[in-house]
Write a protein that holds these residues in place. Structure first.
Motif, PDB file in Angstrom:
ATOM      1  N   CYS A   1       1.038  -1.246  -0.071  1.00 14.83           N
ATOM      2  CA  CYS A   1       0.172  -0.125  -0.001  1.00 14.83           C
ATOM      3  C   CYS A   1       0.872   1.290   0.070  1.00 14.83           C
ATOM      4  N   THR A   2       0.387   2.239  -0.766  1.00 18.49           N
ATOM      5  CA  THR A   2       1.224   3.468  -0.893  1.00 18.49           C
ATOM      6  C   THR A   2      -0.067   4.659  -0.543  1.00 18.49           C
ATOM      7  N   HIS A   3       0.411   5.107   0.673  1.00 17.48           N
ATOM      8  CA  HIS A   3      -0.664   6.267   1.264  1.00 17.48           C
ATOM      9  C   HIS A   3      -0.551   7.696   0.627  1.00 17.48           C
ATOM     10  N   HIS A   4      -1.267   8.054  -0.309  1.00 16.99           N
ATOM     11  CA  HIS A   4      -0.977   9.382  -0.953  1.00 16.99           C
ATOM     12  C   HIS A   4      -1.376  10.741  -0.152  1.00 16.99           C
ATOM     13  N   ARG A   5      -2.744  10.453   0.500  1.00 15.94           N
ATOM     14  CA  ARG A   5      -3.160  11.735   0.992  1.00 15.94           C
ATOM     15  C   ARG A   5      -4.170  11.203   2.195  1.00 15.94           C
ATOM     16  N   ALA A   6      -4.371  12.158   3.204  1.00 18.16           N
ATOM     17  CA  ALA A   6      -5.228  11.729   4.318  1.00 18.16           C
ATOM     18  C   ALA A   6      -6.507  11.790   4.154  1.00 18.16           C
ATOM     19  N   ALA A   7      -7.586  10.921   4.635  1.00 20.21           N
ATOM     20  CA  ALA A   7      -8.915  11.321   4.713  1.00 20.21           C
ATOM     21  C   ALA A   7      -9.180  11.182   6.189  1.00 20.21           C
ATOM     22  N   THR A   8     -10.095  12.465   6.331  1.00 21.00           N
ATOM     23  CA  THR A   8     -10.544  12.726   7.585  1.00 21.00           C
ATOM     24  C   THR A   8     -12.211  12.341   7.879  1.00 21.00           C
ATOM     25  N   GLU A   9     -12.687  12.527   7.013  1.00 21.80           N
ATOM     26  CA  GLU A   9     -14.194  12.391   7.301  1.00 21.80           C
ATOM     27  C   GLU A   9     -14.720  11.515   6.237  1.00 21.80           C
ATOM     28  N   GLY A  10     -16.230  11.274   6.240  1.00 22.81           N
ATOM     29  CA  GLY A  10     -16.668  10.656   5.078  1.00 22.81           C
ATOM     30  C   GLY A  10     -16.559   9.048   4.962  1.00 22.81           C
ATOM     31  N   LYS A  11     -16.669   8.647   3.432  1.00 22.73           N
ATOM     32  CA  LYS A  11     -16.238   7.387   3.410  1.00 22.73           C
ATOM     33  C   LYS A  11     -14.990   7.410   2.303  1.00 22.73           C
ATOM     34  N   VAL A  12     -14.501   6.253   2.409  1.00 26.30           N
ATOM     35  CA  VAL A  12     -13.262   6.034   1.112  1.00 26.30           C
ATOM     36  C   VAL A  12     -13.882   4.781   0.363  1.00 26.30           C
ATOM     37  N   THR A  13     -13.841   4.822  -0.852  1.00 23.98           N
ATOM     38  CA  THR A  13     -14.224   3.798  -1.847  1.00 23.98           C
ATOM     39  C   THR A  13     -12.814   2.981  -2.447  1.00 23.98           C
ATOM     40  N   ALA A  14     -13.000   1.599  -2.377  1.00 17.47           N
ATOM     41  CA  ALA A  14     -11.877   0.929  -3.013  1.00 17.47           C
ATOM     42  C   ALA A  14     -12.604   0.130  -4.565  1.00 17.47           C
ATOM     43  N   VAL A  15     -11.652   0.339  -5.162  1.00 17.40           N
ATOM     44  CA  VAL A  15     -12.034  -0.439  -6.643  1.00 17.40           C
ATOM     45  C   VAL A  15     -10.859  -1.477  -6.990  1.00 17.40           C
ATOM     46  N   ALA A  16     -11.083  -2.557  -7.061  1.00 18.88           N
ATOM     47  CA  ALA A  16     -10.102  -3.635  -7.224  1.00 18.88           C
ATOM     48  C   ALA A  16     -10.290  -3.999  -8.603  1.00 18.88           C
ATOM     49  N   THR A  17      -9.324  -4.116  -9.566  1.00 19.76           N
ATOM     50  CA  THR A  17      -9.260  -4.594 -10.812  1.00 19.76           C
ATOM     51  C   THR A  17      -8.130  -5.450 -11.131  1.00 19.76           C
ATOM     52  N   PRO A  18      -8.484  -6.460 -11.770  1.00 15.33           N
ATOM     53  CA  PRO A  18      -7.499  -7.407 -12.086  1.00 15.33           C
ATOM     54  C   PRO A  18      -6.298  -7.033 -12.854  1.00 15.33           C
ATOM     55  N   LEU A  19      -5.140  -7.474 -12.329  1.00 21.66           N
ATOM     56  CA  LEU A  19      -3.736  -7.141 -13.308  1.00 21.66           C
ATOM     57  C   LEU A  19      -3.421  -8.705 -13.840  1.00 21.66           C
ATOM     58  N   HIS A  20      -3.742  -9.800 -12.951  1.00 16.67           N
ATOM     59  CA  HIS A  20      -3.323 -10.988 -13.297  1.00 16.67           C
ATOM     60  C   HIS A  20      -4.200 -11.984 -12.987  1.00 16.67           C
ATOM     61  N   THR A  21      -4.907 -12.961 -13.429  1.00 18.25           N
ATOM     62  CA  THR A  21      -5.718 -13.830 -13.052  1.00 18.25           C
ATOM     63  C   THR A  21      -5.386 -15.173 -13.707  1.00 18.25           C
ATOM     64  N   GLY A  22      -4.584 -15.991 -12.877  1.00 20.60           N
ATOM     65  CA  GLY A  22      -4.180 -17.187 -13.235  1.00 20.60           C
ATOM     66  C   GLY A  22      -4.665 -18.520 -12.624  1.00 20.60           C
ATOM     67  N   ARG A  23      -4.191 -19.704 -13.002  1.00 14.83           N
ATOM     68  CA  ARG A  23      -4.749 -20.934 -12.016  1.00 14.83           C
ATOM     69  C   ARG A  23      -4.382 -20.832 -10.694  1.00 14.83           C
TER      70      ARG A  23
ATOM     71  N   ARG B   1     -10.423  11.794  -4.814  1.00 17.87           N
ATOM     72  CA  ARG B   1      -8.938  12.110  -4.762  1.00 17.87           C
ATOM     73  C   ARG B   1      -8.371  10.661  -4.610  1.00 17.87           C
ATOM     74  N   ARG B   2      -7.471  10.288  -4.922  1.00 15.07           N
ATOM     75  CA  ARG B   2      -6.696   8.960  -4.783  1.00 15.07           C
ATOM     76  C   ARG B   2      -6.150   9.230  -3.305  1.00 15.07           C
ATOM     77  N   THR B   3      -6.418   8.397  -2.353  1.00 14.43           N
ATOM     78  CA  THR B   3      -5.789   8.597  -0.990  1.00 14.43           C
ATOM     79  C   THR B   3      -4.909   7.203  -0.955  1.00 14.43           C
ATOM     80  N   CYS B   4      -4.968   6.173  -1.568  1.00 13.33           N
ATOM     81  CA  CYS B   4      -4.049   4.958  -1.356  1.00 13.33           C
ATOM     82  C   CYS B   4      -4.002   4.282  -2.674  1.00 13.33           C
ATOM     83  N   SER B   5      -2.780   3.647  -3.121  1.00 11.02           N
ATOM     84  CA  SER B   5      -2.958   2.902  -3.938  1.00 11.02           C
ATOM     85  C   SER B   5      -2.398   1.465  -3.623  1.00 11.02           C
ATOM     86  N   ALA B   6      -3.090   0.352  -3.905  1.00 12.34           N
ATOM     87  CA  ALA B   6      -2.587  -0.981  -3.250  1.00 12.34           C
ATOM     88  C   ALA B   6      -2.259  -1.797  -4.216  1.00 12.34           C
TER      89      ALA B   6
END
Length: 129
Positions: A78-100, A115-120
């Motif tokens: 995880c890389t934390h880019h900016r702080a969130a102090t209130e409300g909700k945060v939303t994560a969107v997960a998309t595949p980079l590799h889907t193997g067996r 605004r991006r707060t974290c890249s994981a």
């Protein structure tokens, strides 16, 4: 789809208020409130970001693993880019590799202003249940 061993209230995601709002093989979207998940300075805890990222990515990996298979977290970064102090945060997960045997997901976490707060990046090992 996903075997649940513990009841809902015993799962970390339930304690943190994480809600899955969309799940397809191409994308999993989850939200989490900042309230209740802050560190002592009033900012969203970095560990909370990690839990949210792993929850979204693991669900995506489990969907893609298929019937009778499970996904287990192998590596999370995880890389934390900016702080969130209130409300909700939303994560969107998309595949980079889907193997067996492994699956890797890009997880972008944003605040309510988009605004991006974290890249994981999450890699899961896939195995028979």
């Amino acid at each position: 789809m996903i075997a649940v061993v513990q009841s809902g209230e015993e799962q970390l995601s339930a304690r943190m208020g994480i809600e899955i709002i969309e799940y397809t093989p191409e994308r999993v979207v989850a939200t989490m409130p900042v309230a209740g998940n802050r560190q002592p300075y009033g900012l969203l805890h970095g560990g909370a970001n990690a839990v949210l990222a792993e929850q979204a990515g693991s669900i995506a990996a489990a969907i893609n693993a298929g019937e009778g298979r499970i996904a287990l977290g192998l590596e999370l970064s995880c890389t934390h880019h900016r702080a969130a102090t209130e409300g909700k945060v939303t994560a969107v997960a998309t595949p980079l590799h889907t193997g067996r045997s492994t699956a890797t997901y890009d997880v972008v976490i944003t605040d309510e202003q988009g605004r991006r707060t974290c890249s994981a990046r999450l890699t899961c090992v896939l195995r028979d249940q």
